[in-house]
Design an enzyme around this catalytic site. Sequence first.
Site, PDB file in Angstrom:
ATOM      1  N   LYS A 166     -11.095   1.212   8.858  1.00 45.87           N
ATOM      2  CA  LYS A 166     -10.826  -0.284   9.411  1.00 45.87           C
ATOM      3  C   LYS A 166     -12.021  -1.049   9.040  1.00 45.87           C
ATOM      4  CE  LYS A 166      -7.390  -2.832  11.379  1.00 45.87           C
ATOM      5  NZ  LYS A 166      -6.003  -2.466  11.205  1.00 45.87           N
TER       6      LYS A 166
HETATM    7  N1  GLU Z   1      -3.937  -4.319   8.526  1.00 47.13           N
HETATM    8  C1  GLU Z   1      -2.632  -3.535   8.454  1.00 47.13           C
HETATM    9  C2  GLU Z   1      -2.506  -2.440   9.505  1.00 47.13           C
HETATM   10  O1  GLU Z   1      -2.920  -2.534  10.613  1.00 47.13           O
HETATM   11  C3  GLU Z   1      -2.274  -2.895   6.977  1.00 47.13           C
HETATM   12  C4  GLU Z   1      -3.482  -2.121   6.370  1.00 47.13           C
HETATM   13  C5  GLU Z   1      -3.274  -1.668   4.946  1.00 47.13           C
HETATM   14  O2  GLU Z   1      -2.319  -2.273   4.511  1.00 47.13           O
HETATM   15  O3  GLU Z   1      -3.916  -0.740   4.664  1.00 47.13           O
HETATM   16  O4  GLU Z   1      -1.717  -1.572   9.451  1.00 47.13           O
END
Ligand code: GLU
Length: 414
Positions: free
Chosen positions: A106
Amino acid sequence: MAEKLNNYENTNRLFDKAADVIELDADIRKILKTPFREVKVELPVRMDDGHIEVFLGYRVQHNGARGPMKGGLRFHPEVDFDEVRSLASLMTWKTALVNVPFGGAKGGITCDPWQMSQRELEVLTRRFTSRMGLAWGLHRDIPAPDVNTNAQVMAWIMDQYSQRYGYTPGIVTGKPLGLGGSPGREAATGKGVSIATREAARDFDIDLKGARVAIQGFGNVGSYTGKFLHEMGAQIVAVSDASGGLFAGDGLPVTELFDHTYEHRTIEGFGQGEALSNEELITLDCDILIPAALGGVITQENANDVRAKMVVEAANSPITTIGDAILNDRGVIVVPDIFANAGGVTVSYFEWVQNIQAMTWEEDDVNQQLERIMVKAYRDVTDVMKQQSVPMRTAAFTIAIQRVADTEKMRGGF
Ligand code: GLU
């Protein structure tokens, strides 16, 4: 009980609870609780008024045993290492639970995008990509949208990265359709939440037809969730966003509200429904409550006042650990984030696959595969839930942890 934990400690507490159920050994626990790599970058940007602002950008790569690390980027004033670390860890468990071949990561930038111009946001995003891109890669780490980032931000990332490394659409997911994005990706998280809600409602005897649903947060995830649940026959009685909330006892006109929000990026000015606050929405008398915005909105302070029968976590970590324990004690069903909102990363996986193969799938195929994966994950989770007599969250974590632990052991190297 009143002890204040940081976000990462909170997530690790959930981890430990599930690791205890599967009697995970202490060595593997240490590996799985320690992030693989953490990067922080300085991001100077000349603002429109001529002065230079220095922003900070973060990326935490939590675990890559099962595949390239994967997870979104958020632009928000509260972004820091602790928050990003916790969200990166959730990505590891989310990708493992739905069994897509990714690890977890993240990232984010501490900024207030609502106060910035498009030009400032573009320069900031490109700076971040240049300085962080060293740690990314098609087979290493692949960012995506999260809070306050969208397809345009992903397009800038793709372009900036490709300038240095050659045309690489698969370096980021959630791109615009014309730039290698996947049909169905924009709606995917909300679609997944609606599938999760449908499956859980059926199991826990809540008739979705006419069920009263309240959605906190009406951005990408909340608005698509509302639209799909409305199509399944639910009544969306309340929604809210940073501007406040709207309530209608016999259901809000969701299609119009969706269109209004798509155009204006806020529910403000919709002109229908009674006003209610975000706090009132959380404790509203309804069947299903869907927090779809930021973390930590259901806490020790208000968990006792939640009147919904079921809470579906469309956001990441919307319930604190103490809030979660209170809901569990009260018999409120909690459909956990690592399952409920996994539709986004699942379709990100499809997007990455399409980019690598230089092919495009039909939207129907994307949605069918998403449905298949979500339903399979739900069955896996509820099987463990019944066998072990644990809450749905713990069941989801045990499946994910076991998968990552097994792969980590197979790969070895320690
Ligand atoms: N931000 C989204 C999540 O928390 C998607 C992450 C992604 O598609 O890599 O799952």
